[in-house]
Design a protein around this motif. Sequence first.
Motif, PDB file in Angstrom:
ATOM      1  N   ALA A  58       3.634   1.116   0.311  1.00  0.00           N
ATOM      2  CA  ALA A  58       2.937  -0.064   0.835  1.00  0.00           C
ATOM      3  C   ALA A  58       1.638   0.337   1.532  1.00  0.00           C
ATOM      4  O   ALA A  58       0.608  -0.336   1.395  1.00  0.00           O
ATOM      5  N   LEU A  59       1.664   1.434   2.266  1.00  0.00           N
ATOM      6  CA  LEU A  59       0.445   1.931   2.907  1.00  0.00           C
ATOM      7  C   LEU A  59      -0.604   2.281   1.860  1.00  0.00           C
ATOM      8  O   LEU A  59      -1.797   2.006   2.035  1.00  0.00           O
ATOM      9  N   SER A  60      -0.153   2.889   0.772  1.00  0.00           N
ATOM     10  CA  SER A  60      -1.076   3.279  -0.291  1.00  0.00           C
ATOM     11  C   SER A  60      -1.675   2.065  -0.993  1.00  0.00           C
ATOM     12  O   SER A  60      -2.882   1.994  -1.219  1.00  0.00           O
ATOM     13  N   SER A  61      -0.823   1.082  -1.313  1.00  0.00           N
ATOM     14  CA  SER A  61      -1.296  -0.074  -2.069  1.00  0.00           C
ATOM     15  C   SER A  61      -2.104  -1.052  -1.217  1.00  0.00           C
ATOM     16  O   SER A  61      -3.096  -1.616  -1.671  1.00  0.00           O
ATOM     17  N   ASP A  62      -1.712  -1.231   0.042  1.00  0.00           N
ATOM     18  CA  ASP A  62      -2.369  -2.223   0.901  1.00  0.00           C
ATOM     19  C   ASP A  62      -3.624  -1.693   1.580  1.00  0.00           C
ATOM     20  O   ASP A  62      -4.582  -2.449   1.811  1.00  0.00           O
ATOM     21  N   PHE A  63      -3.631  -0.395   1.917  1.00  0.00           N
ATOM     22  CA  PHE A  63      -4.727   0.131   2.732  1.00  0.00           C
ATOM     23  C   PHE A  63      -5.369   1.385   2.145  1.00  0.00           C
ATOM     24  O   PHE A  63      -6.209   2.001   2.801  1.00  0.00           O
ATOM     25  N   ALA A  64      -4.959   1.785   0.951  1.00  0.00           N
ATOM     26  CA  ALA A  64      -5.497   2.996   0.312  1.00  0.00           C
ATOM     27  C   ALA A  64      -5.257   4.245   1.149  1.00  0.00           C
ATOM     28  O   ALA A  64      -6.115   5.130   1.245  1.00  0.00           O
ATOM     29  N   PHE A  65      -4.075   4.342   1.780  1.00  0.00           N
ATOM     30  CA  PHE A  65      -3.717   5.544   2.517  1.00  0.00           C
ATOM     31  C   PHE A  65      -3.583   6.724   1.562  1.00  0.00           C
ATOM     32  O   PHE A  65      -3.182   6.573   0.398  1.00  0.00           O
ATOM     33  N   THR A  66      -3.898   7.907   2.052  1.00  0.00           N
ATOM     34  CA  THR A  66      -3.565   9.142   1.356  1.00  0.00           C
ATOM     35  C   THR A  66      -2.100   9.458   1.649  1.00  0.00           C
ATOM     36  O   THR A  66      -1.717   9.595   2.818  1.00  0.00           O
ATOM     37  N   VAL A  67      -1.280   9.551   0.625  1.00  0.00           N
ATOM     38  CA  VAL A  67       0.151   9.810   0.786  1.00  0.00           C
ATOM     39  C   VAL A  67       0.531  11.072   0.025  1.00  0.00           C
ATOM     40  O   VAL A  67       0.246  11.190  -1.166  1.00  0.00           O
TER      41      VAL A  67
END
Length: 337
Positions: free
Chosen positions: A188-197
């Motif tokens: 969700a962090l990756s899809s919603d905010f473009a977080f590096t995971v």
Amino acid sequence: MTVSDLPVGVLPSKSLIGYNDELKAGLANGYQFTELVDQLLLTNDANQLLTAVLQLINFDLNTKQVQFPNQYQKNDWYLLFMTRLLELHQNSNFSLASATDHQELGLFLAGSGVRARFQFELDTSYNGGAFFTEIETKRRLFYLNLAKKELFFNSHDLVELFGTELRAIISADARMTAIHVMMDFAAALSSDFAFTVDYNILTVANTYQFEFKEANLAPELLDKLFVLSAKDEIIMQNATDGYGAKLALPGNIIVNLLQNIGNDNQPFWYLTVIDANERQSWFDVLMNYDFIYQWYQTDLASLEIQANQRVFGAKPNHVEANRVQVEVLQPHYSEEG
């Protein structure tokens, strides 16, 4: 005494203006805080959710004239953000816990039941951010930095908690249910905010190379795996492509142990996990096959898949005092839902 003999004073109408202004500023500060909490609790917009938690983490609620004795801490805002984001993504495989006698939150994950409890622990090194931590064992499962928009999973503590400490009391399927809650949060962090995971040991891509801590594996390590696999009637074979070996596991899952040449012309060993649906990681394999887990743990100093050393290798500036732990479970959803 005449009026002319009195000391210089101040008009009554002007006497407490500064004091009153400080009170107003303190109360306004408190009101701003409550608006941010409302935003964190009630918004259905992911960006507003992130904006609110970033401000709350750095918010100083107390002022000179207005002090609030009962406050949640920075790590609680991280946890509330995590559960709210999961809620926005229709994931209910968790239960948010709240202490009854003080302001503190904790988390239980589906699969691990009440056998494991989680909170965020602030990173006191130069990195900032926070670690998602199991309360009793102090295992740090992933690192989260909301300002830098990054999340890194920790292979060592994931394996120690779910592979060792919970292995005998929770089934492999149940353990993976808990793991997937964390992975869903990361997604969700990756899809919603473009977080590096960095999923690290949890990565399911067939092309991902899980590099061992020891670049040059001793030949006897592969011999040990060959012996252990034979006892489970799984015969280790020569690698189909490249130099190394492979294990053909049930469900058409292939584990390749391969040697390659790095950019410095030095050989190194790594493994890949291949399945048609790309749903299996090296962590899945370790959870599902005791003989492979035994092989991995026995020679962990050589075989461990290392996590990001910038965050998991950093030493804290100080040790935070032990906090009172959450005892009472409360549902994360409303009683009306």
